[in-house]
Design a protein around this motif. Sequence first.
Motif: not given
Length: 322
Positions: A177-179, A183-186, A222-223, A229-239
Amino acid sequence: MNNVHRITLTSGEPAGIGPDLCLLIKNNHPVEIVILGSRQLLQQRATELNLDIDLADYQPDQLPIAGHICLLDIAMQHDCSAGSLNPDNASYVLAMLERATQGCLNNEFSAIVTAPIHKGNINNAGISFTGHTEFLAQLCQTETPVMMLATEGLRVALATTHIPLHKVAENITSEKLETVLTILHQDLVSKFGIAQPRILVCGLNPHAGEDGHLGMEEIDIIIPLLEKLRQQGIKLVGPLPADTLFTPNKLANADAVLAMYHDQGLPVLKHMGFGKAVNITLGLPIVRTSVDHGTALELAGTGKADSGSLDVAINTAIAMMH
């Protein structure tokens, strides 16, 4: 200085509608399109479709011309009739993909657009094959490709792709999931120009596990990963529960959705935009898009094939190149 790009279009399974679609491309694109396929096959199909088309030979030494469509002839070992699969042509299908990928890796082409192939026919030829996405990743020496389909108003990426349903849960790991999310974010940033993409993430289980009563993957895997990843600045909502995630108010401010498996997210996307959607492979060092449908053997050679998805795939590849 000639800044016209050259993209390649693989004509796919010869018994399917791929060759038909290649003959229907409009010559109004701001790039040169190099079709990969058998000249004999394409001429035969043009005759069946009552099309008066004679494709020029690809000239790699000449500068590309916007709106020009030409053919890089790839030999097909065995004759082929529209609608009739022949496993002996599997190597021909893969040869097109290898030539197109190599051309992108050495900057001969700026993108690959792929017409549909028939996975079963390739496997019936004794070649282990799970799909375009995985094959292109292997050619590009990319460990984790990410499959994403897009239509107007919705992009859906997949955490797992072409695996049996009973293997999905064991493939939902923190590392995977991290990978995929990275990739999706980048790629949303680099290939789609979205500065701060907002990604909605499906839960794996019904109701996103309902606090552990319907499965523990959300709580255990997942949570915690989304929080990291949120702490790395990626904007994620969920699960989020997948049955309510795909509603207009939830999707209104989303740039993409990550579904945990193939049939969790893609039926919704195809319901929204079948025939106007595009399949995109993220995480590759090259741009690759494809149609959102299969080989449609029953339509090959009948004149009933719709090139709508191919037009979207070409336009999306062009947009992603810049």
